[in-house]
Motif scaffolding. Structure first.
Motif, PDB file in Angstrom:
ATOM      1  N   ASN A   6       0.826  -1.207   0.000  1.00 38.74           N
ATOM      2  CA  ASN A   6       0.000   0.000   0.000  1.00 38.74           C
ATOM      3  C   ASN A   6       0.864   1.262   0.000  1.00 38.74           C
ATOM      4  O   ASN A   6       0.528   2.258  -0.645  1.00 38.74           O
ATOM      5  CB  ASN A   6      -0.934   0.006   1.207  1.00 38.74           C
ATOM      6  N   ASP A   7       1.977   1.224   0.740  1.00 38.75           N
ATOM      7  CA  ASP A   7       2.874   2.380   0.780  1.00 38.75           C
ATOM      8  C   ASP A   7       3.461   2.647  -0.607  1.00 38.75           C
ATOM      9  O   ASP A   7       3.571   3.799  -1.042  1.00 38.75           O
ATOM     10  CB  ASP A   7       4.004   2.141   1.782  1.00 38.75           C
ATOM     11  N   PHE A   8       3.834   1.581  -1.287  1.00 33.10           N
ATOM     12  CA  PHE A   8       4.400   1.725  -2.632  1.00 33.10           C
ATOM     13  C   PHE A   8       3.359   2.304  -3.583  1.00 33.10           C
ATOM     14  O   PHE A   8       3.639   3.230  -4.352  1.00 33.10           O
ATOM     15  CB  PHE A   8       4.877   0.367  -3.146  1.00 33.10           C
ATOM     16  N   ALA A   9       2.139   1.755  -3.525  1.00 33.17           N
ATOM     17  CA  ALA A   9       1.073   2.215  -4.415  1.00 33.17           C
ATOM     18  C   ALA A   9       0.761   3.687  -4.177  1.00 33.17           C
ATOM     19  O   ALA A   9       0.630   4.474  -5.128  1.00 33.17           O
ATOM     20  CB  ALA A   9      -0.176   1.363  -4.205  1.00 33.17           C
ATOM     21  N   GLU A  10       0.658   4.075  -2.918  1.00 32.60           N
ATOM     22  CA  GLU A  10       0.337   5.467  -2.586  1.00 32.60           C
ATOM     23  C   GLU A  10       1.453   6.408  -3.028  1.00 32.60           C
ATOM     24  O   GLU A  10       1.195   7.500  -3.551  1.00 32.60           O
ATOM     25  CB  GLU A  10       0.108   5.594  -1.081  1.00 32.60           C
ATOM     26  N   ALA A  11       2.703   5.982  -2.846  1.00 32.30           N
ATOM     27  CA  ALA A  11       3.844   6.830  -3.199  1.00 32.30           C
ATOM     28  C   ALA A  11       3.901   7.122  -4.691  1.00 32.30           C
ATOM     29  O   ALA A  11       4.435   8.155  -5.108  1.00 32.30           O
ATOM     30  CB  ALA A  11       5.140   6.170  -2.744  1.00 32.30           C
ATOM     31  N   HIS A  12       3.332   6.229  -5.493  1.00 34.54           N
ATOM     32  CA  HIS A  12       3.439   6.391  -6.944  1.00 34.54           C
ATOM     33  C   HIS A  12       2.089   6.574  -7.627  1.00 34.54           C
ATOM     34  O   HIS A  12       1.971   6.416  -8.843  1.00 34.54           O
ATOM     35  CB  HIS A  12       4.178   5.186  -7.534  1.00 34.54           C
ATOM     36  N   GLY A  13       1.079   6.938  -6.840  1.00 36.19           N
ATOM     37  CA  GLY A  13      -0.210   7.305  -7.407  1.00 36.19           C
ATOM     38  C   GLY A  13      -0.976   6.172  -8.047  1.00 36.19           C
ATOM     39  O   GLY A  13      -1.715   6.383  -9.015  1.00 36.19           O
ATOM     40  N   ILE A  14      -0.816   4.966  -7.522  1.00 44.20           N
ATOM     41  CA  ILE A  14      -1.532   3.803  -8.051  1.00 44.20           C
ATOM     42  C   ILE A  14      -2.540   3.348  -7.004  1.00 44.20           C
ATOM     43  O   ILE A  14      -2.174   3.171  -5.832  1.00 44.20           O
ATOM     44  CB  ILE A  14      -0.564   2.646  -8.366  1.00 44.20           C
ATOM     45  N   PRO A  15      -3.798   3.152  -7.376  1.00 44.92           N
ATOM     46  CA  PRO A  15      -4.777   2.655  -6.394  1.00 44.92           C
ATOM     47  C   PRO A  15      -4.282   1.351  -5.763  1.00 44.92           C
ATOM     48  O   PRO A  15      -3.773   0.466  -6.463  1.00 44.92           O
ATOM     49  CB  PRO A  15      -6.040   2.431  -7.231  1.00 44.92           C
ATOM     50  N   ALA A  16      -4.429   1.239  -4.453  1.00 40.66           N
ATOM     51  CA  ALA A  16      -3.896   0.082  -3.728  1.00 40.66           C
ATOM     52  C   ALA A  16      -4.463  -1.229  -4.250  1.00 40.66           C
ATOM     53  O   ALA A  16      -3.734  -2.223  -4.407  1.00 40.66           O
ATOM     54  CB  ALA A  16      -4.183   0.231  -2.237  1.00 40.66           C
ATOM     55  N   SER A  17      -5.766  -1.251  -4.532  1.00 39.88           N
ATOM     56  CA  SER A  17      -6.381  -2.493  -5.009  1.00 39.88           C
ATOM     57  C   SER A  17      -5.858  -2.871  -6.396  1.00 39.88           C
ATOM     58  O   SER A  17      -5.671  -4.055  -6.702  1.00 39.88           O
ATOM     59  CB  SER A  17      -7.907  -2.344  -5.051  1.00 39.88           C
ATOM     60  N   THR A  18      -5.607  -1.846  -7.211  1.00 42.22           N
ATOM     61  CA  THR A  18      -5.076  -2.101  -8.554  1.00 42.22           C
ATOM     62  C   THR A  18      -3.675  -2.678  -8.469  1.00 42.22           C
ATOM     63  O   THR A  18      -3.349  -3.662  -9.147  1.00 42.22           O
ATOM     64  CB  THR A  18      -5.046  -0.801  -9.376  1.00 42.22           C
ATOM     65  N   TYR A  19      -2.854  -2.078  -7.601  1.00 43.95           N
ATOM     66  CA  TYR A  19      -1.485  -2.577  -7.475  1.00 43.95           C
ATOM     67  C   TYR A  19      -1.464  -3.995  -6.911  1.00 43.95           C
ATOM     68  O   TYR A  19      -0.636  -4.823  -7.311  1.00 43.95           O
ATOM     69  CB  TYR A  19      -0.648  -1.652  -6.588  1.00 43.95           C
ATOM     70  N   ALA A  20      -2.384  -4.288  -6.002  1.00 43.11           N
ATOM     71  CA  ALA A  20      -2.455  -5.638  -5.437  1.00 43.11           C
ATOM     72  C   ALA A  20      -2.710  -6.663  -6.541  1.00 43.11           C
ATOM     73  O   ALA A  20      -2.142  -7.764  -6.530  1.00 43.11           O
ATOM     74  CB  ALA A  20      -3.551  -5.704  -4.377  1.00 43.11           C
ATOM     75  N   ARG A  21      -3.542  -6.294  -7.521  1.00 47.69           N
ATOM     76  CA  ARG A  21      -3.800  -7.200  -8.650  1.00 47.69           C
ATOM     77  C   ARG A  21      -2.541  -7.386  -9.490  1.00 47.69           C
ATOM     78  O   ARG A  21      -2.300  -8.472 -10.017  1.00 47.69           O
ATOM     79  CB  ARG A  21      -4.940  -6.665  -9.520  1.00 47.69           C
ATOM     80  N   TYR A  22      -1.753  -6.322  -9.617  1.00 46.78           N
ATOM     81  CA  TYR A  22      -0.520  -6.418 -10.400  1.00 46.78           C
ATOM     82  C   TYR A  22       0.435  -7.444  -9.792  1.00 46.78           C
ATOM     83  O   TYR A  22       1.049  -8.241 -10.506  1.00 46.78           O
ATOM     84  CB  TYR A  22       0.184  -5.066 -10.477  1.00 46.78           C
ATOM     85  N   GLU A  23       0.555  -7.421  -8.464  1.00 50.40           N
ATOM     86  CA  GLU A  23       1.460  -8.372  -7.822  1.00 50.40           C
ATOM     87  C   GLU A  23       0.914  -9.792  -7.907  1.00 50.40           C
ATOM     88  O   GLU A  23       1.684 -10.753  -7.983  1.00 50.40           O
ATOM     89  CB  GLU A  23       1.699  -7.975  -6.362  1.00 50.40           C
ATOM     90  N   SER A  24      -0.405  -9.921  -7.918  1.00 51.75           N
ATOM     91  CA  SER A  24      -1.008 -11.256  -7.997  1.00 51.75           C
ATOM     92  C   SER A  24      -0.994 -11.801  -9.422  1.00 51.75           C
ATOM     93  O   SER A  24      -0.814 -13.009  -9.633  1.00 51.75           O
ATOM     94  CB  SER A  24      -2.462 -11.211  -7.491  1.00 51.75           C
ATOM     95  N   ASN A  25      -1.188 -10.903 -10.394  1.00 49.35           N
ATOM     96  CA  ASN A  25      -1.250 -11.319 -11.801  1.00 49.35           C
ATOM     97  C   ASN A  25      -0.421 -10.365 -12.665  1.00 49.35           C
ATOM     98  O   ASN A  25      -0.973  -9.540 -13.400  1.00 49.35           O
ATOM     99  CB  ASN A  25      -2.703 -11.329 -12.290  1.00 49.35           C
ATOM    100  N   PRO A  26       0.890 -10.444 -12.572  1.00 47.27           N
ATOM    101  CA  PRO A  26       1.734  -9.496 -13.311  1.00 47.27           C
ATOM    102  C   PRO A  26       1.578  -9.580 -14.824  1.00 47.27           C
ATOM    103  O   PRO A  26       1.830  -8.600 -15.525  1.00 47.27           O
ATOM    104  CB  PRO A  26       3.153  -9.881 -12.878  1.00 47.27           C
TER     105      PRO A  26
END
Length: 228
Positions: A18-38
């Motif tokens: 969440n810290d990474f997503a917030e720091a770079h303007g990416i919605p937390a839920s969206t970034y979580a999907r990226y890590e799950s399904n790159p």
């Protein structure tokens, strides 16, 4: 695959997604999907993540590049299917084509170089003419070394370019002028050498130009005397 982006993020100092997503303007839920399904990451976002993490898109999506030699194209497969005799003919043809290609490239290089060699000759004659005009009657205008001759010529080019740009030059024009001067100086290096003639060291231009510029090791370095 999910662990690859996770490891890259942690290596960058972000323990929490969440810290990474917030720091770079990416919605937390969206970034979580990226890590799950790159492999589902959109291309523009993959580029963004690659830039942020200082890596490649392949690393972001967890793609492994094929080992060298494992990906064989259609032409290679056809070559592999040839008889030994046909392969030899193909190899000979390839060598011939490469030789012709190098000749074509060399010819194009010469065509690109010639205009700058002509400019080099013209500017050098202009510089030498100005030096003669400024010399006292009967004074030998000479360079004290080949390096001094080159340095003087490069300074002359810079002065001429600055005069043409005027008092309020554009930065873009200055960059263009500098690139042109680099090419003219490359032409100078190609067309100038040094040899001894009747006990005197002589700088020479290319045969096309037919120019020899004398210099005396004891001279003051004011300029040069050109002789056709």
């Amino acid at each position: 695959m999910a662990s690859n982006l996770l490891e890259l993020r942690r290596a960058a100092g972000y323990k929490n997604a969440n810290d990474f997503a917030e720091a770079h303007g990416i919605p937390a839920s969206t970034y979580a999907r990226y890590e799950s399904n790159p492999d589902k990451i959109p291309m523009d976002r993959a580029w963004q993540l690659a830039d942020i993490l200082g890596t490649t898109i392949d690393a972001i999506v967890g793609r492994k590049a094929p080992a060298p030699g494992t990906a064989r194209g259609e032409v290679q497969l056809e070559y592999d299917g040839l008889t030994p005799e046909a392969r030899q003919l193909a190899d000979e043809l390839r060598e011939f084509v490469l030789m012709k290609d190098e000749k074509i490239r060399a010819h194009r290089r010469r065509e690109e170089e010639r205009p700058y060699e002509a400019l080099c000759y013209q500017y050098e004659q202009q510089m030498l003419s100005q030096m003669r005009d400024g010399a006292a009657f009967g004074e030998l205008v000479a360079f004290d070394s080949a390096e001094a001759a080159r340095t003087t010529f490069e300074s002359f080019l810079q002065e001429q370019a600055a005069k043409k740009r005027g008092k309020h030059p554009l930065k873009a024009q200055e960059l263009i002028d500098n690139r042109t001067i680099e090419k003219i100086m490359a032409a100078y290096d190609r067309t100038h050498g040094e040899f001894e003639l009747e006990g005197m060291q002589v700088l020479w231009g290319s045969v096309d130009h037919g120019v020899a510029v004398e210099y005396d090791s004891a001279a003051s370095g004011r300029g040069g005397d050109a002789r056709a």
